[in-house]
Design an enzyme around this catalytic site. Sequence first.
Site, PDB file in Angstrom:
ATOM      1  N   ASP A  18       0.541  -1.105   0.384  1.00 42.20           N
ATOM      2  CA  ASP A  18       0.152  -0.234  -0.053  1.00 42.20           C
ATOM      3  C   ASP A  18       0.588   1.642  -0.225  1.00 42.20           C
ATOM      4  O   ASP A  18       1.352   1.189   0.998  1.00 42.20           O
ATOM      5  CB  ASP A  18      -0.666  -0.002   1.108  1.00 42.20           C
ATOM      6  N   GLY A  44      -3.540  -5.138   1.230  1.00 46.87           N
ATOM      7  CA  GLY A  44      -4.292  -6.155   0.345  1.00 46.87           C
ATOM      8  C   GLY A  44      -5.306  -6.670   1.117  1.00 46.87           C
ATOM      9  O   GLY A  44      -5.474  -7.103   2.641  1.00 46.87           O
ATOM     10  N   LYS A  45      -6.701  -6.815   0.509  1.00 43.32           N
ATOM     11  CA  LYS A  45      -8.014  -6.631   1.647  1.00 43.32           C
ATOM     12  C   LYS A  45      -7.592  -8.761   2.336  1.00 43.32           C
ATOM     13  O   LYS A  45      -8.012  -8.712   3.844  1.00 43.32           O
ATOM     14  CB  LYS A  45      -8.925  -7.194   1.245  1.00 43.32           C
ATOM     15  N   ASN A  48      -4.828  -8.181   5.348  1.00 44.75           N
ATOM     16  CA  ASN A  48      -5.054  -7.233   5.764  1.00 44.75           C
ATOM     17  C   ASN A  48      -5.651  -7.677   7.447  1.00 44.75           C
ATOM     18  O   ASN A  48      -5.797  -8.251   8.877  1.00 44.75           O
ATOM     19  CB  ASN A  48      -6.033  -5.897   5.764  1.00 44.75           C
ATOM     20  N   THR A 221     -22.131  -4.267   7.623  1.00 45.41           N
ATOM     21  CA  THR A 221     -20.856  -3.209   7.901  1.00 45.41           C
ATOM     22  C   THR A 221     -21.660  -1.834   8.129  1.00 45.41           C
ATOM     23  O   THR A 221     -21.992  -1.627   6.726  1.00 45.41           O
ATOM     24  CB  THR A 221     -19.977  -3.169   7.915  1.00 45.41           C
ATOM     25  N   GLY A 223     -20.154   1.245   9.598  1.00 43.68           N
ATOM     26  CA  GLY A 223     -18.644   2.725   8.837  1.00 43.68           C
ATOM     27  C   GLY A 223     -19.057   2.588  10.884  1.00 43.68           C
ATOM     28  O   GLY A 223     -18.954   2.059  11.589  1.00 43.68           O
ATOM     29  N   GLY A 226     -21.610   1.456  13.144  1.00 44.81           N
ATOM     30  CA  GLY A 226     -21.433  -0.241  13.641  1.00 44.81           C
ATOM     31  C   GLY A 226     -22.127  -1.468  12.887  1.00 44.81           C
ATOM     32  O   GLY A 226     -21.574  -0.770  11.734  1.00 44.81           O
ATOM     33  N   ASP A 247      -7.579   7.873  10.118  1.00 48.22           N
ATOM     34  CA  ASP A 247      -7.456   6.460   8.477  1.00 48.22           C
ATOM     35  C   ASP A 247      -8.251   5.091   9.385  1.00 48.22           C
ATOM     36  O   ASP A 247      -8.248   4.700   9.703  1.00 48.22           O
ATOM     37  CB  ASP A 247      -5.895   6.761   8.468  1.00 48.22           C
ATOM     38  N   ASP A 253     -11.463  -4.045   7.053  1.00 46.34           N
ATOM     39  CA  ASP A 253     -10.800  -5.716   7.112  1.00 46.34           C
ATOM     40  C   ASP A 253     -10.354  -5.691   8.717  1.00 46.34           C
ATOM     41  O   ASP A 253     -10.474  -7.561   8.532  1.00 46.34           O
ATOM     42  CB  ASP A 253      -9.283  -5.782   6.041  1.00 46.34           C
TER      43      ASP A 253
END
Length: 308
Positions: A18, A44-45, A48, A221, A223, A226, A247, A253
């Site tokens: 990243d 990378g998902k 992570n 999800t 954010g 919750g 951030d 992830d």
Amino acid sequence: MSPETGPEIVVIGSVNLDLVVTVPALPQPGETVLATSYDEFVGGKGSNQAIAAARLGRDVAFVGRIGDDAAGTAVRAALADEGVDVARLSPTPGEKTGRAFVQVDERAENSIIVASGANSRLSADDVDGAAPCVRDAAVVVAQLEVPLDAVRAAARLAHGTFVFNPAPARRLDPELLGLVDVLVVNQGEFEVVTGEPAAEDAASMRVAVARTDLPGSVVVTLGARGALVWHDGELHSVPAPVVEAVDTTGAGDTFVGALADALARGEALLDAARWAVCAASLSTLSLGATTAMPRSAQVAELRALSAS
């Protein structure tokens, strides 16, 4: 990880380098802005999510592909340093390791461009080659930054709980969705994957999820708000604790990795989601997808404070 027992969690997915810049505001089309900082992180998902689960104490194995370049050597070493089993993270001759170009603004919002590189070469054969550990794992996790054939192979092999985070989102066929035990999506992904519009309020969302007729459970999800958990015909709201986010790049992830951690420990899905929202909240406190991914004691402390 004990060779007799194998990993508790197997993650099939992407690993990237990243490249992260912070900017006052995300640029508009045609606009040039000056960054206030720049750094490089493992991302990378798949990577992570594996790191998130490993930091929380689980034995995690990773199935993926890197390039035959310096970035591949670096990300492989970084995963190993986190305690992730990288025996099935294969170098790919002639390919570059995946890259993600991440912009983060002062409100902790981000935009991301991914160049898949070697991730696009992960095959069903690679997953089949890891069949013993995939079959034995308590939880198998996959995303969509790798080819769909690899995901299908993982879903068919998994004897434990198959957790699927279909991001980047695409419309998926009923056969694959029928193999999913826990589908984890944000609101936008829910609409793309299922064809049903996501709703803002819980009552409307209950109708939307029920209409999908998915055989497994669904976690949506939200954010900072919750998550919603659909399980056994009931929709539950799981609020997230309030934090000062720096951030949000790795929050989703972290949620998936922490959910897998709790499920592997035998937690019920609703309790696992409560654990995951606390872990995801903590992960937003530093720049970089993995930098602030928490340890188990940190999540337990925040969960206790949130419950009081």
